[in-house]
Design a protein around this motif. Structure first.
Motif, PDB file in Angstrom:
ATOM      1  N   THR A 217      -6.464   6.045 113.431  1.00  0.00           N
ATOM      2  CA  THR A 217      -5.658   6.758 112.421  1.00  0.00           C
ATOM      3  C   THR A 217      -6.283   6.626 111.043  1.00  0.00           C
ATOM      4  OG1 THR A 217      -3.766   6.114 113.731  1.00  0.00           O
ATOM      5  CG2 THR A 217      -3.296   7.064 111.579  1.00  0.00           C
ATOM      6  N   GLU A 218      -6.429   7.747 110.364  1.00  0.00           N
ATOM      7  CA  GLU A 218      -6.948   7.690 109.009  1.00  0.00           C
ATOM      8  C   GLU A 218      -5.821   7.307 108.047  1.00  0.00           C
ATOM      9  OE1 GLU A 218      -6.049  11.553 110.428  1.00  0.00           O
ATOM     10  OE2 GLU A 218      -8.176  11.479 110.053  1.00  0.00           O
ATOM     11  N   PRO A 219      -6.150   6.690 106.920  1.00  0.00           N
ATOM     12  CA  PRO A 219      -5.082   6.320 105.991  1.00  0.00           C
ATOM     13  C   PRO A 219      -4.474   7.578 105.372  1.00  0.00           C
ATOM     14  CG  PRO A 219      -7.219   5.968 104.973  1.00  0.00           C
ATOM     15  CD  PRO A 219      -7.485   6.371 106.389  1.00  0.00           C
ATOM     16  N   SER A 220      -3.220   7.454 104.922  1.00  0.00           N
ATOM     17  CA  SER A 220      -2.628   8.579 104.204  1.00  0.00           C
ATOM     18  C   SER A 220      -3.291   8.640 102.826  1.00  0.00           C
ATOM     19  CB  SER A 220      -1.126   8.382 104.056  1.00  0.00           C
ATOM     20  OG  SER A 220      -0.885   7.334 103.155  1.00  0.00           O
ATOM     21  N   SER A 221      -3.153   9.778 102.166  1.00  0.00           N
ATOM     22  CA  SER A 221      -3.753   9.925 100.840  1.00  0.00           C
ATOM     23  C   SER A 221      -3.219   8.860  99.889  1.00  0.00           C
ATOM     24  CB  SER A 221      -3.426  11.303 100.272  1.00  0.00           C
ATOM     25  OG  SER A 221      -3.755  12.275 101.198  1.00  0.00           O
ATOM     26  N   GLU A 222      -1.920   8.565 100.033  1.00  0.00           N
ATOM     27  CA  GLU A 222      -1.288   7.567  99.169  1.00  0.00           C
ATOM     28  C   GLU A 222      -1.914   6.190  99.368  1.00  0.00           C
ATOM     29  OE1 GLU A 222       0.782   7.825  96.721  1.00  0.00           O
ATOM     30  OE2 GLU A 222       0.752   9.984  96.977  1.00  0.00           O
ATOM     31  N   GLU A 223      -2.062   5.819 100.645  1.00  0.00           N
ATOM     32  CA  GLU A 223      -2.647   4.501 100.953  1.00  0.00           C
ATOM     33  C   GLU A 223      -4.078   4.424 100.431  1.00  0.00           C
ATOM     34  OE1 GLU A 223      -0.283   3.541 105.127  1.00  0.00           O
ATOM     35  OE2 GLU A 223      -2.082   4.752 105.149  1.00  0.00           O
TER      36      GLU A 223
ATOM     37  N   PRO B 113       0.271  15.487  91.278  1.00  0.00           N
ATOM     38  CA  PRO B 113      -0.574  16.156  92.255  1.00  0.00           C
ATOM     39  C   PRO B 113      -0.095  15.973  93.691  1.00  0.00           C
ATOM     40  CG  PRO B 113      -1.569  14.102  91.579  1.00  0.00           C
ATOM     41  CD  PRO B 113      -0.266  14.203  90.853  1.00  0.00           C
ATOM     42  N   ALA B 114      -0.317  17.012  94.476  1.00  0.00           N
ATOM     43  CA  ALA B 114      -0.131  16.866  95.918  1.00  0.00           C
ATOM     44  C   ALA B 114      -1.454  16.303  96.403  1.00  0.00           C
ATOM     45  CB  ALA B 114       0.131  18.217  96.538  1.00  0.00           C
ATOM     46  N   ALA B 115      -1.430  15.059  96.850  1.00  0.00           N
ATOM     47  CA  ALA B 115      -2.690  14.427  97.254  1.00  0.00           C
ATOM     48  C   ALA B 115      -3.294  15.206  98.414  1.00  0.00           C
ATOM     49  CB  ALA B 115      -2.421  12.996  97.664  1.00  0.00           C
ATOM     50  N   PRO B 116      -4.585  15.547  98.321  1.00  0.00           N
ATOM     51  CA  PRO B 116      -5.173  16.301  99.423  1.00  0.00           C
ATOM     52  C   PRO B 116      -5.193  15.460 100.688  1.00  0.00           C
ATOM     53  CG  PRO B 116      -6.863  15.601  97.881  1.00  0.00           C
ATOM     54  CD  PRO B 116      -5.556  15.214  97.280  1.00  0.00           C
ATOM     55  N   PRO B 117      -4.887  16.056 101.834  1.00  0.00           N
ATOM     56  CA  PRO B 117      -4.877  15.259 103.059  1.00  0.00           C
ATOM     57  C   PRO B 117      -6.273  14.773 103.408  1.00  0.00           C
ATOM     58  CG  PRO B 117      -4.518  17.582 103.532  1.00  0.00           C
ATOM     59  CD  PRO B 117      -4.587  17.451 102.066  1.00  0.00           C
ATOM     60  N   LEU B 118      -6.337  13.614 104.026  1.00  0.00           N
ATOM     61  CA  LEU B 118      -7.639  13.039 104.374  1.00  0.00           C
ATOM     62  C   LEU B 118      -7.967  13.269 105.842  1.00  0.00           C
ATOM     63  CD1 LEU B 118      -7.214   9.653 102.512  1.00  0.00           C
ATOM     64  CD2 LEU B 118      -8.449  11.650 101.726  1.00  0.00           C
ATOM     65  N   ALA B 119      -7.216  14.193 106.462  1.00  0.00           N
ATOM     66  CA  ALA B 119      -7.422  14.449 107.883  1.00  0.00           C
ATOM     67  C   ALA B 119      -8.828  14.977 108.126  1.00  0.00           C
ATOM     68  CB  ALA B 119      -6.407  15.470 108.361  1.00  0.00           C
ATOM     69  N   ASN B 120      -9.376  14.600 109.262  1.00  0.00           N
ATOM     70  CA  ASN B 120     -10.666  15.112 109.685  1.00  0.00           C
ATOM     71  C   ASN B 120     -10.513  16.625 109.922  1.00  0.00           C
ATOM     72  OD1 ASN B 120     -12.928  15.793 111.128  1.00  0.00           O
ATOM     73  ND2 ASN B 120     -12.961  13.894 112.317  1.00  0.00           N
ATOM     74  N   PRO B 121     -11.236  17.464 109.151  1.00  0.00           N
ATOM     75  CA  PRO B 121     -11.029  18.912 109.283  1.00  0.00           C
ATOM     76  C   PRO B 121     -11.289  19.430 110.696  1.00  0.00           C
ATOM     77  CG  PRO B 121     -12.500  18.413 107.451  1.00  0.00           C
ATOM     78  CD  PRO B 121     -12.260  17.143 108.164  1.00  0.00           C
ATOM     79  N   THR B 122     -12.212  18.759 111.403  1.00  0.00           N
ATOM     80  CA  THR B 122     -12.495  19.204 112.770  1.00  0.00           C
ATOM     81  C   THR B 122     -11.258  19.054 113.643  1.00  0.00           C
ATOM     82  OG1 THR B 122     -14.660  18.252 112.381  1.00  0.00           O
ATOM     83  CG2 THR B 122     -14.210  19.006 114.597  1.00  0.00           C
ATOM     84  N   ASN B 123     -10.541  17.956 113.451  1.00  0.00           N
ATOM     85  CA  ASN B 123      -9.320  17.750 114.236  1.00  0.00           C
ATOM     86  C   ASN B 123      -8.300  18.835 113.943  1.00  0.00           C
ATOM     87  OD1 ASN B 123     -10.238  15.480 115.490  1.00  0.00           O
ATOM     88  ND2 ASN B 123      -9.349  14.060 114.020  1.00  0.00           N
ATOM     89  N   VAL B 124      -8.188  19.190 112.662  1.00  0.00           N
ATOM     90  CA  VAL B 124      -7.221  20.224 112.274  1.00  0.00           C
ATOM     91  C   VAL B 124      -7.632  21.562 112.883  1.00  0.00           C
ATOM     92  CG1 VAL B 124      -6.184  21.437 110.320  1.00  0.00           C
ATOM     93  CG2 VAL B 124      -6.703  19.013 110.136  1.00  0.00           C
TER      94      VAL B 124
END
Lengths: 375, 482
Positions: free
Chosen positions: A173-179, B129-140
């Motif tokens: 799991t990647e951290p949330s932006s907040e974390e 700010p709405a913090a940009p998500p750190l999700a792996n774009p490939t997964n999305v």
């Protein structure tokens, strides 16, 4: 251009509508899905329909060997598949030629990439056709062969990529932006022993600077202290940001490796990864670009800090720079990675595709033996 | 009459149960539901944990700030909190606040936009700010695989496979004339053959949904009933579609291929085409346009900030701080960090915001227009209709996040108003002022606006269901002997 590394805002896939939540309809997806589906539909009855209608006996009685029947079916259907592939390739080549003309970026190896991209499509379609003919040779009823092939098609095309991507996110799991933000802020503000970073750093930097210039007051410095201070604090920021971004990138890479490792269960993931690699739209290329942009930011900020140090004096903050300063800052230029680099990044996917190609070839041989037993 | 009906029901149930492939299909379907449920439950817990962790972190941060402010008031070491800088620092990210969106219990089943958005939003004097998500774009890019995905994509396949041969198989095996001769009510036979699988699939799905939501959230949410109804109707649609094509096409292979094409078209092609239509009809503001607008705004920022400061003081002359304080404040501290006048920082931020407001407004208007268009286009696809209804009930639709962003912005305005006056006045923050700071209490979008968004998808769903029922009944009437 700030003193901190920027977050990757405006990632295109993240700004699409809710209609793409369950997967986007990219040309690469359409190509792979349609070619493989075509292979299944034209090939599921290649041998089993001959068996069901009894005409296989006629073929064998006329001296055709089981191997020749299976190979002939594969070659004949392969011609139809190649015609479809050529049509698709020609259409995409026209679109690419039109859209890349006058592009402001370097397109030196564009057609090499295109050739690689389309080759992956052809290899993928061939694997499916070989597997389809093999299944058709193994399963006697065409209806059952079709059901089995469609089930595998759905599993490979629809389920496996999604299961793989969500499973790796659950495990890694990647951290949330907040974390992530909070951790960076913490590491900037505090040392590993819990003491505040700024107090120690500030005292030491002042003392070291005064000693090296042999003066007793900052006001007496022959250089701008602001530049020295910014350089030092930026180095700290860069170190902290670097650690956290590297950690995030490594996590994404590990997710990617696990994701690709699951392509042993079906060739879709490996093929798509290779297509993205050739298109330069994969995670590896994105990370490479992001690092290049970050290097440029650091160069720019360092040049500004240098100017503040060498053109300033004492404790002042205001420094005026002329056109020579701006001329010394080069424009950002990015050279996309060569195809060989992309291929190296996707060595696992190449291996998986090779494995599936071998397996489907072995399947054809076994299917021929199976037909032999029907006599 | 009743016993005869019961006999048909019993016999057909037995026949269905004697098929090993049916059990395999159900096992696979249940396993996929289980996977989706497990994933949803884990992510729902993570969301709750993230919200409470962030709130706790902000609470403890403010406890520390209060202590420092008290110490400063009593002549302690933390002079910064008894100085002109305190309002600027407390209002900005040093203090700041947080707005959060409570995930609904049904989000366990439907993650929707939750994978692309955060349930938490930082609020600060300078930016929210709405913090940009750190999700792996490939997964999305590969798409999510939650419980809703299994319902939206896989339930149709299972329904099709169980229903398409309701009559076709007997006809293909050549026993259809025997059945006709047996005197069984064919309407009942067809109804039973379609109803049993549809009810089984719906029951497994609904029970699975309840079993997932209840332990994960600890409540029985009312929208769960609406969601269960939607699942039932969605399943009925695909069953009737399979039944209709099963009656219309003679060969089972052709039926299967046709249904496969309809399935792929409905779940994959149509949503993709609708996305393209929306993009062409209302082009988005490209990130490059945003960056250019922001850079242009930067060029005359200092001048604009100066004008803005002047305007503020013209409007509120009593806010102008005394000259001695301003002079003391602007005196550089040798060796210390740069002392920037908080008013300049805030004025620059406001000037930047004002300069890019035109582009922001265009972007917001376009995004809203796209959302409205996509909502209306949902009538063209049964899957999209069901997806949108499900997301609205689960509270994971993009529109709810949009509403949350607006709510957070309203709170941000209050937050700024509280700190901005102190910044302009170069006023100290004492402990009592810190206690009076605005607090986000969390609120919920009114159900009326949620229902208004559900109007188009629900209408679309009913049109599709009515159409397929009509064609099925028409075919059945022509198919059966009078």
């Amino acid at each position: 251009m700030t003193h901190e590394r920027d977050f990757p805002n405006d990632v295109p896939i993240l700004s699409t509508t809710a209609l793409t939540l369950y997967g986007e309809l990219a040309p690469s997806v359409i190509g792979l899905a349609l070619l493989s589906l075509f292979a299944v539909i034209v090939g599921y009855g290649a041998v089993s329909a001959e068996r069901e209608s009894g005409t296989i006996r006629l073929l064998l009685a006329n001296g055709a060997s089981p191997g020749a029947i299976v190979t002939g079916k594969f070659a004949g259907l392969g011609c139809a598949l190649v015609i479809l592939w050529l049509t698709k390739t020609a259409g995409e080549a026209v679109v690419l030629a039109v859209s890349s003309s006058g592009a402001p970026f370097q397109t030196g190896d564009l057609w090499v990439r295109f050739a690689g991209y389309e080759s992956v499509n052809l290899v993928y379609a061939s694997i499916w056709l070989a597997a389809t003919v093999a299944v058709s040779g193994w399963i006697r009823q065409p209806r059952v062969a079709l059901a089995a092939l469609l089930s595998f098609w759905i599993g490979n095309t629809v389920l496996l990529p999604r299961i793989a991507s969500t499973a790796v996110r659950l495990i890694l799991t990647e951290p949330s932006s907040e974390e992530f933000n909070a951790a960076i802020k913490h590491d900037i503000a505090f040392r590993p022993d819990g003491s505040e970073w700024v107090n120690e750093w500030s005292k030491k930097l002042v003392a070291d600077t005064l000693r090296s210039y042999g003066v007793s007051k900052i006001e007496d410095l022959p250089v701008g202290y602001a530049g020295i201070m910014l350089k030092s604090s930026d180095a700290h920021y860069e170190e902290v940001f670097g650690i956290h971004f590297d950690r995030l990138h490594r996590l994404h890479e590990r997710q990617q490796h696990w994701h690709h490792a699951l392509s042993f269960l079906g060739p879709w993931i490996a093929s798509r990864a290779l297509l993205e690699g050739f298109a330069g739209s994969d995670l590896e290329n994105a990370a490479r670009f992001s690092d290049a942009a970050e290097s440029y930011r650091r160069m720019f900020v360092n040049a500004t800090n240098d100017a503040a140090e060498h053109r300033g004096k004492g404790s002042g903050w205001e420094v005026e720079v002329g056109s020579d300063y701006w001329a010394s800052i080069p424009d950002f230029s990015y050279q996309s990675a060569p195809v060989s680099w992309s291929l190296r990044q996707h060595a696992l996917s190449v291996a998986v595709m090779g494995l599936w190609a071998t397996l489907s070839g072995v399947g054809l041989v076994l299917a021929a033996r199976r037909v032999d037993t029907w006599t | 009459m009743i016993s005869r009906k019961a006999a048909v029901l019993r016999r057909e149930t037995k026949l269905l149960g004697s098929e090993p492939s049916v059990w395999v299909l159900f096992a696979v379907y249940t396993a996929l539901l289980g996977y989706g449920a497990l994933q949803g439950a884990v992510l729902y817990r993570n969301d709750l944990k993230q919200i409470s962790k962030t709130r706790e972190e902000y609470d403890s941060r403010w406890r520390r700030l209060s202590e420092k402010a008290v110490a400063a008031t009593h002549g302690g070491a933390e002079q910064v909190w008894g100085s002109w800088r305190s309002a600027s620092l407390a209002g900005s990210e040093e203090g700041g606040s947080v707005a959060w969106l409570n995930p609904r219990a049904l989000s366990v089943l439907d993650r929707g936009y939750a994978n692309r958005n955060s349930f938490v939003r930082r609020v600060s004097l300078y930016d929210s700010p709405a913090a940009p998500p750190l999700a792996n774009p490939t997964n999305v890019m590969y798409g999510s695989m939650d419980f809703a995905f299994v319902v939206l994509w896989i339930l149709p396949i299972v329904s099709i496979l169980l229903a398409f041969q309701a009559i076709g198989r007997d006809r293909e095996l050549g026993v259809w004339p025997l059945i006709l001769a047996s005197g069984v009510s064919l309407r009942k036979l067809v109804a039973v053959r379609l109803a049993i699988p549809a009810l089984l699939i719906s029951s497994v799905t609904v029970i699975g949904g309840c079993v997932t939501v209840l332990p994960a959230s600890g409540v029985f949410p009312l929208p769960l009933i609406l969601w269960a109804t939607a699942v039932l109707l969605y399943c009925a649609f695909w069953t009737l579609l399979a039944g209709w094509i099963g009656l219309a096409a003679r060969s089972s292979v052709f039926q299967l291929l046709l249904l496969g094409a309809v399935w792929a078209g409905a779940v994959w092609v149509v949503p993709g085409v609708l996305e393209s239509v929306a993009e062409v009809a209302v082009p988005r503001v490209s990130p490059v346009q945003g960056i250019i607008a922001s850079r242009q705004a930067q060029t005359s920022l200092a001048e604009k900030a100066k004008q803005l400061t002047q305007q503020i003081y013209n409007r509120h002359p009593d806010w102008i701080p005394d000259l001695e304080l301003t002079a003391r404040m602007n005196q550089p501290v040798p060796g210390g960090p740069r002392r920037r006048d908080a008013r300049n920082v805030y004025a620059s931020y406001l000037a930047g915001e004002e300069a890019s407001s035109e582009m922001t407004s265009v972007k917001t208007t376009r995004d809203k227009a796209i959302a409205t268009l996509v909502n209306r286009l949902s009538v063209f696809s049964p899957l999209v209709s069901m997806q949108f209804v499900s997301e609205e009930l689960a509270g994971t639709s993009p529109a709810r996040y949009e509403w949350f962003a607006e709510d957070a912005e309203r709170f941000s305005t209050r937050w700024r108003a509280f700190f901005a006056e102190r910044v302009w006045r170069l006023q100290e923050m004492d402990a009592s002022a810190i206690e009076q700071r605005p607090a986000y209490s969390g609120s919920e979008e009114p159900w009326r606006s949620v229902l208004s968004r559900m109007l188009w998808p629900i209408t679309g769903g009913f049109i599709w269901l009515s159409a397929v029922t009509f064609f099925f009944m028409l075919k059945l009437r022509s198919f059966l002997p009078v």
